[in-house]
Design a protein around this motif. Structure first.
Motif, PDB file in Angstrom:
ATOM      1  N   SER A 263     -11.430 -59.216  17.701  1.00  0.00           N
ATOM      2  CA  SER A 263     -11.579 -58.432  17.987  1.00  0.00           C
ATOM      3  C   SER A 263     -10.507 -57.474  19.231  1.00  0.00           C
ATOM      4  CB  SER A 263     -12.953 -57.547  18.871  1.00  0.00           C
ATOM      5  OG  SER A 263     -12.790 -56.176  19.121  1.00  0.00           O
ATOM      6  N   ILE A 264     -10.215 -56.298  18.969  1.00  0.00           N
ATOM      7  CA  ILE A 264      -9.188 -55.497  20.080  1.00  0.00           C
ATOM      8  C   ILE A 264      -9.306 -54.331  20.378  1.00  0.00           C
ATOM      9  CG2 ILE A 264      -6.228 -55.498  19.683  1.00  0.00           C
ATOM     10  CD1 ILE A 264      -6.116 -56.698  17.330  1.00  0.00           C
ATOM     11  N   GLN A 265      -9.362 -54.851  21.708  1.00  0.00           N
ATOM     12  CA  GLN A 265      -9.885 -53.459  22.353  1.00  0.00           C
ATOM     13  C   GLN A 265      -9.526 -52.779  23.142  1.00  0.00           C
ATOM     14  OE1 GLN A 265     -13.845 -56.829  23.610  1.00  0.00           O
ATOM     15  NE2 GLN A 265     -14.832 -54.102  22.893  1.00  0.00           N
ATOM     16  N   ILE A 266      -9.652 -51.829  23.817  1.00  0.00           N
ATOM     17  CA  ILE A 266      -8.922 -50.636  25.131  1.00  0.00           C
ATOM     18  C   ILE A 266     -10.246 -50.527  26.298  1.00  0.00           C
ATOM     19  CG2 ILE A 266      -7.797 -48.719  25.769  1.00  0.00           C
ATOM     20  CD1 ILE A 266      -7.543 -47.626  23.088  1.00  0.00           C
ATOM     21  N   TYR A 267      -9.795 -51.596  27.353  1.00  0.00           N
ATOM     22  CA  TYR A 267     -10.426 -51.371  28.996  1.00  0.00           C
ATOM     23  C   TYR A 267     -10.133 -50.788  29.786  1.00  0.00           C
ATOM     24  CZ  TYR A 267     -12.282 -56.022  26.916  1.00  0.00           C
ATOM     25  OH  TYR A 267     -13.396 -56.882  26.511  1.00  0.00           O
ATOM     26  N   LEU A 268     -10.533 -50.443  30.486  1.00  0.00           N
ATOM     27  CA  LEU A 268     -10.686 -49.238  31.643  1.00  0.00           C
ATOM     28  C   LEU A 268     -10.770 -50.538  33.513  1.00  0.00           C
ATOM     29  CD1 LEU A 268      -9.488 -46.786  32.807  1.00  0.00           C
ATOM     30  CD2 LEU A 268     -12.894 -46.142  32.845  1.00  0.00           C
ATOM     31  N   GLU A 269     -10.103 -49.819  33.858  1.00  0.00           N
ATOM     32  CA  GLU A 269     -10.463 -51.347  35.366  1.00  0.00           C
ATOM     33  C   GLU A 269      -9.942 -50.495  36.078  1.00  0.00           C
ATOM     34  OE1 GLU A 269      -8.689 -55.961  35.943  1.00  0.00           O
ATOM     35  OE2 GLU A 269      -9.711 -55.463  34.099  1.00  0.00           O
ATOM     36  N   ASP A 270     -10.688 -50.415  37.400  1.00  0.00           N
ATOM     37  CA  ASP A 270      -9.551 -50.635  38.782  1.00  0.00           C
ATOM     38  C   ASP A 270      -8.809 -51.826  39.122  1.00  0.00           C
ATOM     39  OD1 ASP A 270      -9.287 -50.384  41.376  1.00  0.00           O
ATOM     40  OD2 ASP A 270     -11.839 -50.291  42.549  1.00  0.00           O
TER      41      ASP A 270
ATOM     42  N   GLU B 262     -16.149 -66.992  31.616  1.00  0.00           N
ATOM     43  CA  GLU B 262     -15.482 -65.948  31.767  1.00  0.00           C
ATOM     44  C   GLU B 262     -16.259 -64.612  31.617  1.00  0.00           C
ATOM     45  OE1 GLU B 262     -12.966 -62.512  31.551  1.00  0.00           O
ATOM     46  OE2 GLU B 262     -14.431 -62.814  30.047  1.00  0.00           O
ATOM     47  N   PHE B 263     -15.710 -64.046  33.043  1.00  0.00           N
ATOM     48  CA  PHE B 263     -16.060 -63.069  33.706  1.00  0.00           C
ATOM     49  C   PHE B 263     -14.798 -61.846  34.217  1.00  0.00           C
ATOM     50  CE2 PHE B 263     -19.898 -64.264  35.163  1.00  0.00           C
ATOM     51  CZ  PHE B 263     -20.359 -65.025  35.159  1.00  0.00           C
ATOM     52  N   ASP B 264     -14.630 -60.432  34.146  1.00  0.00           N
ATOM     53  CA  ASP B 264     -13.257 -59.892  34.431  1.00  0.00           C
ATOM     54  C   ASP B 264     -14.602 -58.645  35.036  1.00  0.00           C
ATOM     55  OD1 ASP B 264     -13.515 -58.127  32.109  1.00  0.00           O
ATOM     56  OD2 ASP B 264     -12.958 -59.575  31.456  1.00  0.00           O
ATOM     57  N   PRO B 265     -12.987 -57.499  35.811  1.00  0.00           N
ATOM     58  CA  PRO B 265     -14.321 -56.403  36.242  1.00  0.00           C
ATOM     59  C   PRO B 265     -14.321 -55.298  34.670  1.00  0.00           C
ATOM     60  CG  PRO B 265     -12.139 -57.045  37.562  1.00  0.00           C
ATOM     61  CD  PRO B 265     -12.548 -57.767  36.558  1.00  0.00           C
TER      62      PRO B 265
ATOM     63  N   LEU C 192     -17.047 -45.954  36.357  1.00  0.00           N
ATOM     64  CA  LEU C 192     -17.936 -47.043  35.479  1.00  0.00           C
ATOM     65  C   LEU C 192     -16.895 -47.770  35.759  1.00  0.00           C
ATOM     66  CD1 LEU C 192     -16.467 -45.321  32.170  1.00  0.00           C
ATOM     67  CD2 LEU C 192     -18.756 -45.962  33.143  1.00  0.00           C
ATOM     68  N   THR C 193     -15.850 -48.010  36.639  1.00  0.00           N
ATOM     69  CA  THR C 193     -14.960 -48.811  37.244  1.00  0.00           C
ATOM     70  C   THR C 193     -15.554 -49.432  38.519  1.00  0.00           C
ATOM     71  OG1 THR C 193     -12.925 -47.085  38.061  1.00  0.00           O
ATOM     72  CG2 THR C 193     -13.301 -48.464  35.845  1.00  0.00           C
ATOM     73  N   GLN C 194     -16.424 -49.224  39.376  1.00  0.00           N
ATOM     74  CA  GLN C 194     -17.053 -49.309  40.532  1.00  0.00           C
ATOM     75  C   GLN C 194     -17.845 -50.124  40.616  1.00  0.00           C
ATOM     76  OE1 GLN C 194     -14.990 -48.412  43.222  1.00  0.00           O
ATOM     77  NE2 GLN C 194     -13.703 -46.919  41.245  1.00  0.00           N
ATOM     78  N   VAL C 195     -18.624 -50.199  38.920  1.00  0.00           N
ATOM     79  CA  VAL C 195     -19.912 -50.780  39.009  1.00  0.00           C
ATOM     80  C   VAL C 195     -19.444 -51.922  37.451  1.00  0.00           C
ATOM     81  CG1 VAL C 195     -22.180 -52.485  39.480  1.00  0.00           C
ATOM     82  CG2 VAL C 195     -20.643 -50.009  41.124  1.00  0.00           C
ATOM     83  N   PRO C 196     -19.484 -52.219  37.548  1.00  0.00           N
ATOM     84  CA  PRO C 196     -18.894 -52.867  35.996  1.00  0.00           C
ATOM     85  C   PRO C 196     -19.717 -53.944  35.469  1.00  0.00           C
ATOM     86  CG  PRO C 196     -16.910 -53.990  36.981  1.00  0.00           C
ATOM     87  CD  PRO C 196     -18.265 -53.316  37.857  1.00  0.00           C
ATOM     88  N   ASN C 197     -19.719 -54.087  34.226  1.00  0.00           N
ATOM     89  CA  ASN C 197     -20.315 -54.813  33.973  1.00  0.00           C
ATOM     90  C   ASN C 197     -22.131 -55.155  33.692  1.00  0.00           C
ATOM     91  OD1 ASN C 197     -18.414 -56.714  33.018  1.00  0.00           O
ATOM     92  ND2 ASN C 197     -18.593 -57.857  34.950  1.00  0.00           N
TER      93      ASN C 197
END
Length: 407
Positions: A235-242, A261-264, A314-319
């Motif tokens: 799967s190839i996705q577009i991500y948004l992140e701080d 694995e963890f990411d924000p 959305l990027t302040q408290v991800p996941n």
């Protein structure tokens, strides 16, 4: 939320490039008044469609036969470099500087030069050595730097790199970190330790296409390559992140594998097997994203979607599940503008009235312009007329290098 990702082959980043070898554009207008205004370093003429003279504004920086070139508002083409293998030019928000990648056999350099031309200088070099290391695993200190993208302050630069492969202590991990991840440097101290911005999953293909959201220094978007739990489907996705999330929480986020694995980041497109959404490009006002979707084995599409409401939160408290669902609201309102066997590298005009992209017709890649119509109330874009071929590059346009449109 812990993302479950599988291991995979390390060369997946190259699949996008390899896929751009044969295609045909659908629904475009290749007719026009093409006049030669440039001869490539290979001696091949390059023509520009003069019918765009009344609508084209600004400057498009791109590469022809690996030389950096620019089309200006009068449709003149000027070569800015020669003798370098240039990729992915990016113009600073103040219009003063061009950052780009200069590629060599075993490494690449991150380069900087004035927009009006001049001698490029090396910001960071990937030059290194190869050690056969008898009795142990071979070791190389070469590095790759790619796809620079400017921060709104003109002082920081995002880029892709395999930098982390030399800065981990676990020998079972460093081999996976040849997949590109996203880093940042300060232009005042380009040789300093890069800041880690976004992590990749071990062995899944890495990240690409980083870009800041205009007017929002706390948000970047990028393409992420991921396998599902079967480690077969991708799967190839577009991500948004701080971009500062990892720096602010260094013990919370890290690259990893399927189990830890963890990411924000938060996904702006669904994670489904074999679904590919990639190459995000923000509109000048930062409220819409142009992107490429693989429709099937033989077709790709150029789409535009609104940025989901409340993207900053959305990027302040991800996941968390609620925000993950809310992040997909923009995707559900996507509008398809163009279809082709292969389309890539969307970029917006500075006034938001056009999207330029790399398309294919008559057995060659060229830059095409898609005129836009916007419904301001709904923040929805549609195609106004047909795409128009801007260049007739006679095979000299480098389809694996992102162009950049500036004022």
């Amino acid at each position: 939320m812990v993302r479950q990702r599988g291991k995979g082959i390390i060369y997946l980043l190259g699949l996008l490039i390899l896929s751009l070898q044969s295609c045909s554009l659908l629904g475009g207008d290749s007719q026009g008044n093409f006049q030669t205004s440039y001869v490539s370093s290979a001696g091949t003429p390059v023509a520009i469609n003069q019918t765009a003279r009344n609508t084209f504004q600004g400057h498009i920086y791109f590469t022809l036969h690996r030389d950096l070139a620019v089309i200006d508002g009068k449709l003149n083409v000027t070569r800015l470099t020669q003798g370098l293998d240039v990729r992915d030019p990016s113009i600073s928000p103040d219009g003063r500087w061009i950052a780009f990648q200069a590629r060599y056999k075993n490494y690449s350099d991150l380069m900087l030069m004035p927009t009006q031309g001049g001698k490029p200088r090396v910001l960071r070099t990937g030059a290194g050595i190869y050690e056969s290391n008898p009795g142990f695993a071979p070791h190389a200190t070469y590095l790759w730097y790619a796809q620079p993208a400017w921060a709104p302050d003109n002082k920081h630069l995002l880029f892709l790199s395999d930098y982390d492969k030399q800065h981990v202590t676990d020998p079972n991990v460093d081999a996976f970190l040849i997949d590109p991840q996203i880093f940042s440097i300060q232009l005042d101290h380009p040789d300093g330790t890069p800041q880690e911005i976004a992590y990749a999953t071990y062995g899944d293909g890495g990240l690409r296409d980083p870009v800041y959201r205009p007017g929002h220094s706390d948000q970047i978007a990028y393409t992420n390559f991921t396998y599902d739990s079967s480690r077969i489907k991708q799967s190839i996705q577009i991500y948004l992140e701080d971009p500062n999330a990892i720096a602010h929480h260094p013990d919370k986020y890290r690259p990893g594998d399927i189990s830890d694995e963890f990411d924000p980041a938060v996904a702006l497109t669904p994670r489904l097997p074999d679904l590919a959404n990639m190459q995000p490009a923000f509109s000048p006002d930062g409220n819409a994203i142009a992107y490429i979707r693989r429709l099937d084995a033989n077709h790709m599409g150029l789409f535009v979607m609104p940025v989901p409401p409340g993207a900053s939160t959305l990027t302040q408290v991800p996941n968390n599940a609620q925000d993950d669902q809310r992040a997909l609201e923009g995707y559900s309102k996507s509008i398809q503008l163009v279809t082709g066997e292969y389309i890539s590298n969307p970029i917006w005009s500075p006034d938001g009235k056009y999207i330029a992209y790399t398309g294919y017709a008559n057995n060659t890649f060229d830059i095409w312009l898609a005129p836009l119509k916007r419904n301001a109330q709904r923040n929805i874009y549609s195609l106004q007329g047909q795409p128009v071929q801007l260049t007739n590059a006679n095979g000299q346009l480098d389809a694996d290098s992102r162009p950049f449109w500036s004022s």
